[in-house]
Write a protein that holds these residues in place. Structure first.
Motif, PDB file in Angstrom:
ATOM      1  N   ILE A  44      48.287  -9.721  38.353  1.00  0.00           N
ATOM      2  CA  ILE A  44      47.630 -10.077  39.391  1.00  0.00           C
ATOM      3  C   ILE A  44      46.898  -8.744  39.833  1.00  0.00           C
ATOM      4  N   PRO A  45      45.571  -8.687  39.776  1.00  0.00           N
ATOM      5  CA  PRO A  45      44.895  -7.601  40.107  1.00  0.00           C
ATOM      6  C   PRO A  45      44.925  -7.344  41.320  1.00  0.00           C
ATOM      7  N   VAL A  46      44.960  -6.102  42.054  1.00  0.00           N
ATOM      8  CA  VAL A  46      44.897  -5.923  43.414  1.00  0.00           C
ATOM      9  C   VAL A  46      43.929  -4.886  43.845  1.00  0.00           C
ATOM     10  N   ILE A  47      43.101  -5.177  44.931  1.00  0.00           N
ATOM     11  CA  ILE A  47      42.084  -4.354  45.373  1.00  0.00           C
ATOM     12  C   ILE A  47      42.620  -3.914  46.608  1.00  0.00           C
ATOM     13  N   VAL A  48      42.920  -2.588  46.913  1.00  0.00           N
ATOM     14  CA  VAL A  48      43.567  -2.116  48.197  1.00  0.00           C
ATOM     15  C   VAL A  48      42.322  -1.676  49.054  1.00  0.00           C
TER      16      VAL A  48
ATOM     17  N   LEU B 243      47.895   5.060  43.905  1.00  0.00           N
ATOM     18  CA  LEU B 243      48.529   3.836  43.975  1.00  0.00           C
ATOM     19  C   LEU B 243      48.671   3.055  42.933  1.00  0.00           C
ATOM     20  N   ARG B 244      49.584   2.073  42.918  1.00  0.00           N
ATOM     21  CA  ARG B 244      49.608   1.027  41.756  1.00  0.00           C
ATOM     22  C   ARG B 244      48.905  -0.058  42.194  1.00  0.00           C
ATOM     23  N   ALA B 245      47.701   0.287  41.939  1.00  0.00           N
ATOM     24  CA  ALA B 245      46.448  -0.908  42.223  1.00  0.00           C
ATOM     25  C   ALA B 245      45.627  -0.903  41.307  1.00  0.00           C
ATOM     26  N   THR B 246      44.733  -2.101  41.313  1.00  0.00           N
ATOM     27  CA  THR B 246      43.542  -2.097  40.202  1.00  0.00           C
ATOM     28  C   THR B 246      42.389  -1.316  40.772  1.00  0.00           C
ATOM     29  N   ALA B 247      42.110  -1.341  42.059  1.00  0.00           N
ATOM     30  CA  ALA B 247      41.152  -0.532  42.577  1.00  0.00           C
ATOM     31  C   ALA B 247      41.231  -0.424  43.977  1.00  0.00           C
ATOM     32  N   ILE B 248      40.610   0.563  44.592  1.00  0.00           N
ATOM     33  CA  ILE B 248      40.464   0.974  46.284  1.00  0.00           C
ATOM     34  C   ILE B 248      39.209   1.127  46.888  1.00  0.00           C
ATOM     35  N   LEU B 249      39.372   0.298  47.718  1.00  0.00           N
ATOM     36  CA  LEU B 249      37.836   0.267  48.593  1.00  0.00           C
ATOM     37  C   LEU B 249      38.287   0.744  49.994  1.00  0.00           C
ATOM     38  N   ARG B 250      37.467   1.757  50.350  1.00  0.00           N
ATOM     39  CA  ARG B 250      37.505   2.448  51.608  1.00  0.00           C
ATOM     40  C   ARG B 250      36.878   1.688  52.611  1.00  0.00           C
ATOM     41  N   LYS B 251      37.494   1.678  53.778  1.00  0.00           N
ATOM     42  CA  LYS B 251      37.069   0.781  55.182  1.00  0.00           C
ATOM     43  C   LYS B 251      36.045   1.717  55.930  1.00  0.00           C
ATOM     44  N   PRO B 252      35.295   1.391  56.565  1.00  0.00           N
ATOM     45  CA  PRO B 252      34.924  -0.043  56.617  1.00  0.00           C
ATOM     46  C   PRO B 252      34.441  -0.678  55.209  1.00  0.00           C
TER      47      PRO B 252
ATOM     48  N   GLN C  69      32.455  -2.586  52.697  1.00  0.00           N
ATOM     49  CA  GLN C  69      31.070  -3.006  52.319  1.00  0.00           C
ATOM     50  C   GLN C  69      31.100  -4.190  51.549  1.00  0.00           C
ATOM     51  N   PHE C  70      30.894  -5.413  52.094  1.00  0.00           N
ATOM     52  CA  PHE C  70      31.257  -6.830  51.509  1.00  0.00           C
ATOM     53  C   PHE C  70      30.598  -6.964  50.206  1.00  0.00           C
ATOM     54  N   GLU C  71      29.516  -6.277  49.779  1.00  0.00           N
ATOM     55  CA  GLU C  71      28.860  -6.586  48.370  1.00  0.00           C
ATOM     56  C   GLU C  71      29.661  -5.730  47.520  1.00  0.00           C
ATOM     57  N   SER C  72      30.235  -4.518  47.923  1.00  0.00           N
ATOM     58  CA  SER C  72      31.043  -3.639  47.050  1.00  0.00           C
ATOM     59  C   SER C  72      32.437  -4.612  46.611  1.00  0.00           C
ATOM     60  N   LEU C  73      32.947  -5.382  47.775  1.00  0.00           N
ATOM     61  CA  LEU C  73      34.078  -6.132  47.414  1.00  0.00           C
ATOM     62  C   LEU C  73      33.755  -7.346  46.526  1.00  0.00           C
ATOM     63  N   LEU C  74      32.577  -7.675  46.744  1.00  0.00           N
ATOM     64  CA  LEU C  74      32.360  -8.929  45.949  1.00  0.00           C
ATOM     65  C   LEU C  74      32.184  -8.501  44.339  1.00  0.00           C
TER      66      LEU C  74
ATOM     67  N   MET D 196      33.558  -5.998  42.956  1.00  0.00           N
ATOM     68  CA  MET D 196      35.067  -5.623  42.339  1.00  0.00           C
ATOM     69  C   MET D 196      35.693  -7.022  42.038  1.00  0.00           C
ATOM     70  N   ILE D 197      35.638  -7.890  43.033  1.00  0.00           N
ATOM     71  CA  ILE D 197      36.258  -9.239  42.608  1.00  0.00           C
ATOM     72  C   ILE D 197      35.687  -9.970  41.286  1.00  0.00           C
ATOM     73  N   ASP D 198      34.268 -10.055  41.220  1.00  0.00           N
ATOM     74  CA  ASP D 198      33.735 -10.532  40.179  1.00  0.00           C
ATOM     75  C   ASP D 198      34.232  -9.847  38.726  1.00  0.00           C
ATOM     76  N   ARG D 199      34.073  -8.384  39.051  1.00  0.00           N
ATOM     77  CA  ARG D 199      34.400  -7.630  37.533  1.00  0.00           C
ATOM     78  C   ARG D 199      35.919  -7.973  37.353  1.00  0.00           C
ATOM     79  N   PHE D 200      36.876  -8.050  38.228  1.00  0.00           N
ATOM     80  CA  PHE D 200      38.294  -8.036  37.793  1.00  0.00           C
ATOM     81  C   PHE D 200      38.596  -9.613  37.350  1.00  0.00           C
ATOM     82  N   LEU D 201      37.840 -10.745  37.988  1.00  0.00           N
ATOM     83  CA  LEU D 201      38.244 -12.148  37.959  1.00  0.00           C
ATOM     84  C   LEU D 201      37.491 -12.143  36.358  1.00  0.00           C
ATOM     85  N   SER D 202      36.311 -11.779  35.934  1.00  0.00           N
ATOM     86  CA  SER D 202      35.788 -11.968  34.651  1.00  0.00           C
ATOM     87  C   SER D 202      36.463 -11.405  33.365  1.00  0.00           C
ATOM     88  N   VAL D 203      37.281 -10.356  33.735  1.00  0.00           N
ATOM     89  CA  VAL D 203      38.015  -9.798  32.806  1.00  0.00           C
ATOM     90  C   VAL D 203      39.359 -10.533  32.523  1.00  0.00           C
TER      91      VAL D 203
END
Length: 139
Positions: A99-103, A112-121, A123-128, A130-137
């Motif tokens: 299961i891919p994990v975005i931290v 980290l043993r994670a698929t990707a890391i996204l810094r806070k705060p 950015q919702f578009e960046s998160l989307l 990433m989600i789309d990229r990993f789910l399409s794979v």
């Protein structure tokens, strides 16, 4: 709106062969209620089903018998079981390893043993993206 709260109870593990991966399901793990609600609403508006957990222990309890989500969004700094501990459990569990994990974190990222890391705060578009990229794979 699809919103699920987890009770943290123990449950039996269902073999992976008997579960189907739900590509449009997101497991959101964050201790901040307002963050969980905001991300749940935004993801739901984009067509995702979201299950939310307040810490890593709740997330692991949920994953024991639920169909695997398409992706996990994981905060690092949480009580009970933090994101690092969750990732360690995931790494040692073949049922969860794929299961891919975005931290998402405000702390400086390091290995980290994670698929990707996204810094806070976040950015919702960046998160989307990433989600789309990993789910399409995965599909």
């Amino acid at each position: 709106m699809l919103r699920f709260a987890l009770d943290g109870g123990r449950s039996l593990r269902v073999p992976l062969a008997q579960r189907s991966i739900s590509a449009h399901e997101v497991l959101l793990v964050d201790d901040d209620l307002s963050t969980r609600e905001a991300l749940t609403d935004l993801l739901h508006d984009r067509g995702y089903s979201v299950t939310a957990a307040a810490d890593g222990r709740e997330a692991l309890n949920y994953l024991r018998d639920a169909s695997p989500p398409g992706i996990i969004i994981l905060d690092l700094m949480m009580p009970v079981m933090d994101g690092w501990q969750f990732l360690e459990h995931q790494w040692h569990d073949p049922m969860l390893l794929e299961i891919p994990v975005i931290v998402v974190t405000a702390t400086p990222p390091y290995y980290l043993r994670a698929t990707a890391i996204l810094r806070k705060p976040i950015q919702f578009e960046s998160l989307l993206e990433m989600i789309d990229r990993f789910l399409s794979v995965k599909n």
